[in-house]
Write an enzyme that holds these catalytic residues in place. Structure first.
Site, PDB file in Angstrom:
ATOM      1  N   TYR A  79      -7.506 -99.392  -8.145  1.00 23.88           N
ATOM      2  CA  TYR A  79      -7.219 -98.468  -7.110  1.00 23.88           C
ATOM      3  C   TYR A  79      -6.867 -96.894  -7.918  1.00 23.88           C
ATOM      4  CZ  TYR A  79      -4.242 -96.087  -3.822  1.00 23.88           C
ATOM      5  OH  TYR A  79      -3.310 -94.993  -2.847  1.00 23.88           O
ATOM      6  N   LYS A  95     -11.109 -98.228  -4.925  1.00 23.72           N
ATOM      7  CA  LYS A  95     -10.706 -97.126  -4.338  1.00 23.72           C
ATOM      8  C   LYS A  95     -10.497 -95.526  -5.008  1.00 23.72           C
ATOM      9  CE  LYS A  95      -7.300 -94.955  -0.619  1.00 23.72           C
ATOM     10  NZ  LYS A  95      -5.487 -95.576  -0.754  1.00 23.72           N
TER      11      LYS A  95
END
Length: 300
Positions: free
Chosen positions: A141, A171
Site C-alpha cells: 500500500y 495499491k
C-alpha cells in the site's frame, strides 16, 4: 462482474459504520459489503476510507468474521492488515489468510519516519515469515502523503526477488500516474491498482489490474463499467465522466462525505458517524454536496 474469487477489477474500501457508542455496527457493515459485492465489486476493508487505523485488531477480526458468516466470497476480499506493531500485522494477516481472503493490503509501519530500505524490507519480511502460509498474497500500500513512508521501486524489487509468490501487487494512492505506469511495465505479472478512478483507463492501458477507490462505495458501478470497457471507443468518455464525480467529492472531507451519502442512500442515519478525530459532515455541507451531484446529473 469481476472474476469470482479473484482480485482484479474494482475494489471498494468498505466504509465502517458505528453504533451510537462508536463501536463497529456489524449488521450495517455486512449490508454494505453485500451491496457492493452484489454490484460486482471486490472489497478492501480496513484501509484509509474504512477508518482502518482507528480500529483495533479485535474489531477488525470481528468485522472480517462477520463477512465470512454472511457467506460472502472471501476470495474477493483484500483487508488492510498493515499496522505499526509487528505482532498486530502478523495477527491480522494470519487471520485474513485463514479466513480465505484473496489477499491483504499492507501499509509499511508508519510511525517512525525516514526508515531505511533495509528496515522496511525487514518489516515486510518478518510478517511474511511469521505468518508462514503459502496461501498469503500480499499487496503493498503506497500512500506517501498519508503514511509519509513511500514504497520505492528498490524495495519492490527486493521483495519480489525474495518472495515472488507472495508479494503480488500494489495499491498506489500517490496520485502519480507515471509511477503507476512504470510499475506496470517494469514488473510483469505484478498487479498495479490505481488508488483513484481518475487513472483507471491509463493504468489499464499500461497493463494494470484495476482500481481501489474510496468513491466505489457510492459510484462503483460506473468505475466497473469503465474497467470492463477500457478497450472500447467509449472508454475516454467514461473516464471523463468519472472525473466529474471525483472532482465534486474532492471538495469535501471524503470519509464523512461518503458516509453522509451512504446514510441518504440507505435511510440509516447511523452511517453519518465517524470516530474521532474525524467529525461528521455538517448538515449544510451535506445539502450542498447533494445539490452539486444533482446538478452534475449524478443520482444516488
Amino acid at each position: 462482474m469481476s472474476n469470482p474469487g479473484t482480485l482484479d477489477g474494482v475494489l471498494a474500501p468498505v466504509l465502517t459504520p458505528f453504533t451510537n457508542t462508536l463501536m463497529p455496527h456489524l449488521p450495517l457493515f455486512v449490508g454494505l459489503a453485500r451491496h457492493l459485492m452484489g454490484q460486482g465489486l471486490g472489497l478492501a476493508p480496513f484501509g484509509t476510507t474504512s477508518e482502518g487505523n482507528s480500529l483495533g485488531v479485535a474489531e477488525k477480526v470481528e468485522l472480517l468474521d462477520a463477512l465470512v458468516g454472511a457467506g460472502l466470497d472471501m476470495g474477493r476480499v483484500m483487508p488492510g492488515t498493515g499496522c505499526c506493531a509487528l505482532s498486530d500485522s502478523v495477527a491480522l494477516t494470519s487471520h485474513a489468510v485463514k479466513r480465505g481472503c484473496g489477499g491483504v493490503l499492507m501499509l509499511p509501519p508508519f510511525y517512525y519516519k525516514n526508515p531505511s530500505e533495509d528496515g522496511l524490507f525487514a518489516a515486510f519480511a518478518e510478517v511474511i515469515e511469521r505468518v508462514g502460509d503459502d496461501r498469503l498474497r500480499l499487496y503493498l500500500y503506497h500512500f506517501p502523503q498519508q503514511s509519509q513512508i513511500p514504497i520505492t521501486h528498490g524495495l519492490i524489487e527486493r521483495l519480489l526477488a525474495a518472495y515472488p509468490a507472495t508479494v503480488v501487487g500494489i495499491k498506489d494512492s500517490s496520485g502519480d500516474l507515471a509511477n503507476m505506469e512504470t510499475m506496470c511495465r517494469a514488473y510483469p505479472g505484478f498487479k498495479v491498482f490505481s488508488g483513484t478512478e481518475r487513472f483507471i483507463l491509463p493504468v489499464m492501458r499500461a497493463g494494470g489490474a484495476g482500481c481501489i477507490s474510496a468513491n466505489a462505495n457510492i459510484h462503483g458501478p460506473a468505475m466497473l463499467d469503465l474497467w470492463r470497457r477500457w478497450q472500447e471507443p467509449e472508454a475516454e468518455r467514461l473516464q471523463a465522466d468519472l472525473g466529474v464525480f471525483r472532482a465534486i467529492m474532492e471538495g469535501m472531507p471524503l470519509i464523512a462525505a461518503l458516509k453522509a451519502l451512504t446514510a441518504r442512500r440507505t435511510g440509516e442515519y447511523g452511517w453519518r458517524r465517524v470516530r474521532p478525530p474525524l467529525v461528521a459532515l455538517a448538515p449544510e455541507a451535506e445539502i450542498q454536496l447533494v445539490e452539486r451531484l444533482g446538478q452534475a446529473g449524478i443520482v444516488l
